[in-house]
Design a protein around this motif. Structure first.
Motif, PDB file in Angstrom:
ATOM      1  N   ARG A 157       2.925  27.844 -23.500  1.00  0.00           N
ATOM      2  CA  ARG A 157       2.884  27.137 -22.216  1.00  0.00           C
ATOM      3  C   ARG A 157       1.379  26.719 -21.928  1.00  0.00           C
ATOM      4  NH1 ARG A 157       7.598  28.447 -19.405  1.00  0.00           N
ATOM      5  NH2 ARG A 157       8.978  27.855 -20.932  1.00  0.00           N
ATOM      6  N   ARG A 166      24.785  37.289 -11.905  1.00  0.00           N
ATOM      7  CA  ARG A 166      24.993  35.998 -12.403  1.00  0.00           C
ATOM      8  C   ARG A 166      26.529  35.621 -12.214  1.00  0.00           C
ATOM      9  NH1 ARG A 166      20.258  34.690 -11.917  1.00  0.00           N
ATOM     10  NH2 ARG A 166      18.695  34.716 -13.796  1.00  0.00           N
ATOM     11  N   LEU A 193      10.263  32.838 -14.270  1.00  0.00           N
ATOM     12  CA  LEU A 193       9.244  33.937 -14.747  1.00  0.00           C
ATOM     13  C   LEU A 193       8.093  33.180 -15.171  1.00  0.00           C
ATOM     14  CD1 LEU A 193       9.396  37.010 -16.056  1.00  0.00           C
ATOM     15  CD2 LEU A 193      10.102  35.609 -18.022  1.00  0.00           C
ATOM     16  N   THR A 244       5.303  31.899 -16.696  1.00  0.00           N
ATOM     17  CA  THR A 244       4.361  32.297 -17.923  1.00  0.00           C
ATOM     18  C   THR A 244       3.059  31.673 -17.450  1.00  0.00           C
ATOM     19  OG1 THR A 244       6.336  32.264 -19.466  1.00  0.00           O
ATOM     20  CG2 THR A 244       3.972  31.959 -20.403  1.00  0.00           C
ATOM     21  N   ASP A 299      19.081  28.881 -21.286  1.00  0.00           N
ATOM     22  CA  ASP A 299      20.138  29.877 -22.013  1.00  0.00           C
ATOM     23  C   ASP A 299      20.748  29.071 -22.944  1.00  0.00           C
ATOM     24  OD1 ASP A 299      22.256  31.379 -22.739  1.00  0.00           O
ATOM     25  OD2 ASP A 299      23.529  31.086 -20.978  1.00  0.00           O
ATOM     26  N   ARG A 331      24.194  27.725 -22.893  1.00  0.00           N
ATOM     27  CA  ARG A 331      24.493  26.673 -21.727  1.00  0.00           C
ATOM     28  C   ARG A 331      24.041  25.323 -22.334  1.00  0.00           C
ATOM     29  NH1 ARG A 331      23.130  29.717 -16.687  1.00  0.00           N
ATOM     30  NH2 ARG A 331      22.759  31.524 -18.117  1.00  0.00           N
TER      31      ARG A 331
HETATM   32  C1  LIG Z   1       9.162  34.716 -22.649  1.00  0.00           C
HETATM   33  C2  LIG Z   1       9.941  34.214 -21.607  1.00  0.00           C
HETATM   34  C3  LIG Z   1       9.177  33.111 -20.926  1.00  0.00           C
HETATM   35  C4  LIG Z   1       9.549  32.263 -20.063  1.00  0.00           C
HETATM   36  N1  LIG Z   1       9.034  31.675 -19.110  1.00  0.00           N
HETATM   37  C5  LIG Z   1       9.299  31.044 -18.179  1.00  0.00           C
HETATM   38  C6  LIG Z   1       8.382  30.112 -17.406  1.00  0.00           C
HETATM   39  O1  LIG Z   1       7.267  29.828 -17.306  1.00  0.00           O
HETATM   40  N2  LIG Z   1       8.885  29.553 -16.207  1.00  0.00           N
HETATM   41  C7  LIG Z   1      10.457  29.609 -16.086  1.00  0.00           C
HETATM   42  O2  LIG Z   1      10.733  29.134 -14.768  1.00  0.00           O
HETATM   43  N3  LIG Z   1      11.215  30.412 -16.810  1.00  0.00           N
HETATM   44  C8  LIG Z   1      10.788  31.013 -17.757  1.00  0.00           C
HETATM   45  N4  LIG Z   1      11.605  31.728 -18.411  1.00  0.00           N
HETATM   46  C9  LIG Z   1      12.943  31.795 -17.995  1.00  0.00           C
HETATM   47  C10 LIG Z   1      13.830  31.257 -18.662  1.00  0.00           C
HETATM   48  O3  LIG Z   1      13.817  29.784 -18.465  1.00  0.00           O
HETATM   49  C11 LIG Z   1      15.254  31.845 -18.974  1.00  0.00           C
HETATM   50  O4  LIG Z   1      15.241  33.258 -19.482  1.00  0.00           O
HETATM   51  C12 LIG Z   1      16.483  31.160 -19.193  1.00  0.00           C
HETATM   52  O5  LIG Z   1      16.675  30.013 -18.345  1.00  0.00           O
HETATM   53  C13 LIG Z   1      17.656  31.954 -19.267  1.00  0.00           C
HETATM   54  O6  LIG Z   1      17.885  32.390 -17.757  1.00  0.00           O
HETATM   55  P1  LIG Z   1      17.787  34.021 -17.484  1.00  0.00           P
HETATM   56  O7  LIG Z   1      16.683  34.713 -18.076  1.00  0.00           O
HETATM   57  O8  LIG Z   1      18.050  34.205 -16.067  1.00  0.00           O
HETATM   58  O9  LIG Z   1      19.244  34.583 -18.311  1.00  0.00           O
HETATM   59  P2  LIG Z   1      20.722  34.756 -17.575  1.00  0.00           P
HETATM   60  O10 LIG Z   1      21.137  33.456 -17.021  1.00  0.00           O
HETATM   61  O11 LIG Z   1      20.711  35.801 -16.586  1.00  0.00           O
HETATM   62  O12 LIG Z   1      21.562  34.978 -18.823  1.00  0.00           O
HETATM   63  C14 LIG Z   1      21.792  36.419 -19.586  1.00  0.00           C
HETATM   64  C15 LIG Z   1      22.784  36.215 -20.379  1.00  0.00           C
HETATM   65  O13 LIG Z   1      24.099  36.074 -19.411  1.00  0.00           O
HETATM   66  C16 LIG Z   1      24.649  34.722 -20.222  1.00  0.00           C
HETATM   67  N5  LIG Z   1      25.117  34.000 -18.771  1.00  0.00           N
HETATM   68  C17 LIG Z   1      24.807  34.067 -17.681  1.00  0.00           C
HETATM   69  N6  LIG Z   1      25.140  33.125 -16.924  1.00  0.00           N
HETATM   70  C18 LIG Z   1      26.035  32.553 -17.389  1.00  0.00           C
HETATM   71  C19 LIG Z   1      26.985  31.353 -17.325  1.00  0.00           C
HETATM   72  N7  LIG Z   1      26.757  30.849 -16.267  1.00  0.00           N
HETATM   73  N8  LIG Z   1      27.580  30.929 -18.521  1.00  0.00           N
HETATM   74  C20 LIG Z   1      27.524  31.473 -19.630  1.00  0.00           C
HETATM   75  N9  LIG Z   1      26.727  32.651 -20.109  1.00  0.00           N
HETATM   76  C21 LIG Z   1      25.975  33.013 -18.940  1.00  0.00           C
HETATM   77  C22 LIG Z   1      23.616  34.291 -20.704  1.00  0.00           C
HETATM   78  O14 LIG Z   1      24.280  33.354 -21.992  1.00  0.00           O
HETATM   79  C23 LIG Z   1      22.840  35.404 -21.498  1.00  0.00           C
HETATM   80  O15 LIG Z   1      23.344  35.911 -22.682  1.00  0.00           O
HETATM   81  C24 LIG Z   1      11.138  32.499 -19.540  1.00  0.00           C
HETATM   82  C25 LIG Z   1      11.854  33.453 -20.293  1.00  0.00           C
HETATM   83  C26 LIG Z   1      11.277  34.133 -21.198  1.00  0.00           C
HETATM   84  C27 LIG Z   1      11.924  35.131 -22.073  1.00  0.00           C
END
Ligand SMILES: Cc1cc2nc3c(=O)[nH]c(=O)nc-3n(C[C@H](O)[C@H](O)[C@H](O)COP(=O)(O)OP(=O)(O)OC[C@H]3O[C@@H](n4cnc5c(N)ncnc54)[C@H](O)[C@@H]3O)c2cc1C
Ligand SMILES: O=C(O)Cc1ccc(O)c(O)c1
Length: 490
Positions: free
Chosen positions: A104, A159, A191, A193, A455, A458
């Protein structure tokens, strides 16, 4: 005001005193002096200083169309293929400085902002003031060289239901009201960063909200300074443990931090609102503006530098303990070479087939970039695995700098020597490998590459659904028919 220097970056963030919490305490003094942020802010300052390096100046900056000052290239609206190439070269200058370990660095969001600003008219379909706000904000970012964090994701509570259906509708950040000054936002987002160590935060829609009335309060796009009243950044534990560059070569330099964002009735001034209450516009913004394309162009350019670094570390490990003659070792290194040449080819193809989009931006071909962003989250964890497989016990026989400075030194020099190199250099290298594939910093890198762009499951669905497969289906059908015709002849 021209592109800023490292000192200006640090002074500005220190002075803003955003509300940042870490280990149960609010950061009260200068954040650039705090042990959790000191190393990465120093590196980020070095990135900004590269803008003023006379040898790199032409790549790192360009002449602003409004102020005539030299401003950062990641803000440049590309009009030609040469402009795209210049953007890539600038991105890779920064990426080589941090070896791709700072996902980032500000050029990531700058690339998105550039696209949103150029496509600003799309925000005007809701209210013409929003188009102006978007364009003005992009110009402000460019002229003041603002650094931005961003937050797109709703808290991970359940979710299976929409945010409106959670036990409290204000868990996910939503519109809580509006007044003459602006929109009032309450709730949380993930989240961000680089949360506490930038100037401003971009709060944009996540990819898809459901088209329903109850989702409208969760639909908005705005940017505000990180020190806006009511805004709070909650940090995870820092992976910069205050160790030397020898002990933690990556964590001590590139630990970007990830933060949870809480909005306690934050007032977003109207001139900073780009969209609100309209799921349709919010869902379209990322694709329609081509922000996704320019951000992916940044990501893939950066990941070339990261892959080069991984390859360099692996080959040096191979040479150090003399394992290059084994076929499985050669095969594993070849996997990384194949990955490197693949991502390079994706970038080349995307630029070669670039076209001017409806906003007048020279836009890389998205297909190869889209493939790259689906591919890299799968291959990066393999790099880490390969490093472990080739490193073996060498990743644990890694005494630290204090051990080398102690009476243990003769033992270390004797027992940790390598076929090609002394003990000190060998351990220095293997500590670097450990920080890539074993440490908390390293495992965060792997998680980052898996998820930072959304994800992967997706993302793959979106690729499947958007990819035109019909031509190939038709060819197979035609072939099957051809076989039948032959049968008829016989
Ligand atoms: C180190 C790190 C830095 C990041 N930095 C940023 C940042 O600077 N800004 C920012 O905005 N975001 C940031 N992110 C967030 C990132 O965009 C998300 O991790 C990503 O979009 C996935 O969303 P989630 O973590 O909420 O996972 P979730 O959506 O909660 O998914 C968790 C699990 O459930 C499954 N799942 C959940 N819903 C569904 C669905 N509808 N269909 C199929 N499978 C599903 C997923 O496949 C996954 O296995 C960061 C993430 C990480 C790990
Ligand atoms: O909005 C999404 O779901 C995907 C997404 C895109 C860009 C990002 O930087 C990010 O963290 C997540």
């Amino acid at each position: 005001m021209p592109a800023k220097t490292g000192k200006e970056y640090i002074d500005r963030v220190d002075k803003a005193k955003a509300n940042v919490w870490i280990n149960g305490e609010q950061v009260k003094d200068k954040i650039s002096q705090h042990p959790a942020f000191k190393g990465v802010m120093k590196t980020q300052a070095e990135l900004y200083d590269l803008q003023h390096d006379s040898a790199k100046h032409d790549i790192m900056t360009y002449i602003s169309p409004t102020s005539n000052e030299r401003v950062g290239t990641s803000f440049m609206q590309p009009r030609t293929k040469e402009d795209l190439e210049k953007r890539r070269k600038m991105i890779q200058e920064w990426a080589r400085h941090n070896n791709g370990m700072m996902g980032r660095s500000p050029d990531y969001i700058n690339s998105g902002m550039m696209a949103y600003g150029t496509a600003a008219d799309m925000f005007g379909t809701q209210d013409s003031a929003f188009a102006k706000n978007m364009k003005d904000y992009y110009e402000l970012c460019r002229e003041k060289d603002l650094s931005l964090t961003h937050t797109l994701i709703q808290p991970q509570v359940n979710r299976g239901v929409s945010a409106a259906k959670l036990p409290d509708p204000y868990i996910a950040a939503r519109i809580a009201g509006k007044n003459s000054e602006g929109l009032i936002i309450k709730g949380a987002r993930l989240l961000a960063t680089q949360g506490g160590i930038t100037d401003e935060i971009m709060v944009f829609p996540s990819t898809l909200l459901k088209q329903s009335e109850e989702e409208n309060p969760y639909a908005f796009a705005f940017s505000i300074p990180n020190n806006t009243p009511g805004l709070k950044f909650i940090c995870r534990e820092s992976f910069d443990y205050g160790k030397s560059h020898f002990d933690h070569p990556l964590g001590s330099r590139f630990e970007e931090m990830d933060t949870i964002i809480v909005f306690d009735d934050v007032v977003v001034p109207w001139n900073r609102v780009f969209a609100y209450g309209d799921v349709g516009i919010c869902n379209q913004a990322y694709n329609e503006s081509n922000a996704v394309v320019h951000m992916t162009h940044q990501v893939v350019s950066k990941n070339i530098a990261k892959t080069e670094f991984i390859l360099g570390i692996l080959q040096l490990m191979v040479e150090t303990i003399n394992i290059g003659q084994y076929q499985h070792v050669q095969e594993k290194i070849s996997e990384v070479i194949i990955a490197l040449e693949t991502v390079k080819a994706f970038i080349t193809a995307s630029e070669a087939n670039a076209k001017v989009d409806k906003w007048g931006m020279m836009t890389p071909d998205f297909t190869p970039l889209n493939i790259a962003r689906n591919y890299y989250p799968k291959i990066y964890p393999r790099f880490s695995e390969i490093m472990q497989l080739l490193g073996a016990s060498g990743l644990m026989a890694i005494p630290n700098e204090a051990d080398f400075n102690s009476e243990l030194r003769p033992d270390l020099d004797k027992y940790l020597q390598a076929a090609n190199g002394g003990a000190y250099d060998r351990v220095k290298l293997y500590r670097l490998a450990w920080d890539v594939c074993m440490s908390s910093f390293g495992s965060r890198q792997t998680l980052y590459e898996r998820f930072f762009f959304g994800d992967p499951v997706r993302m793959a669905s979106a690729l499947y659904n958007g990819y035109d497969k019909q031509e190939y289906v038709d060819r197979v059908k035609e072939f099957l028919n051809r076989t039948e015709n032959l049968a008829e002849i016989n």
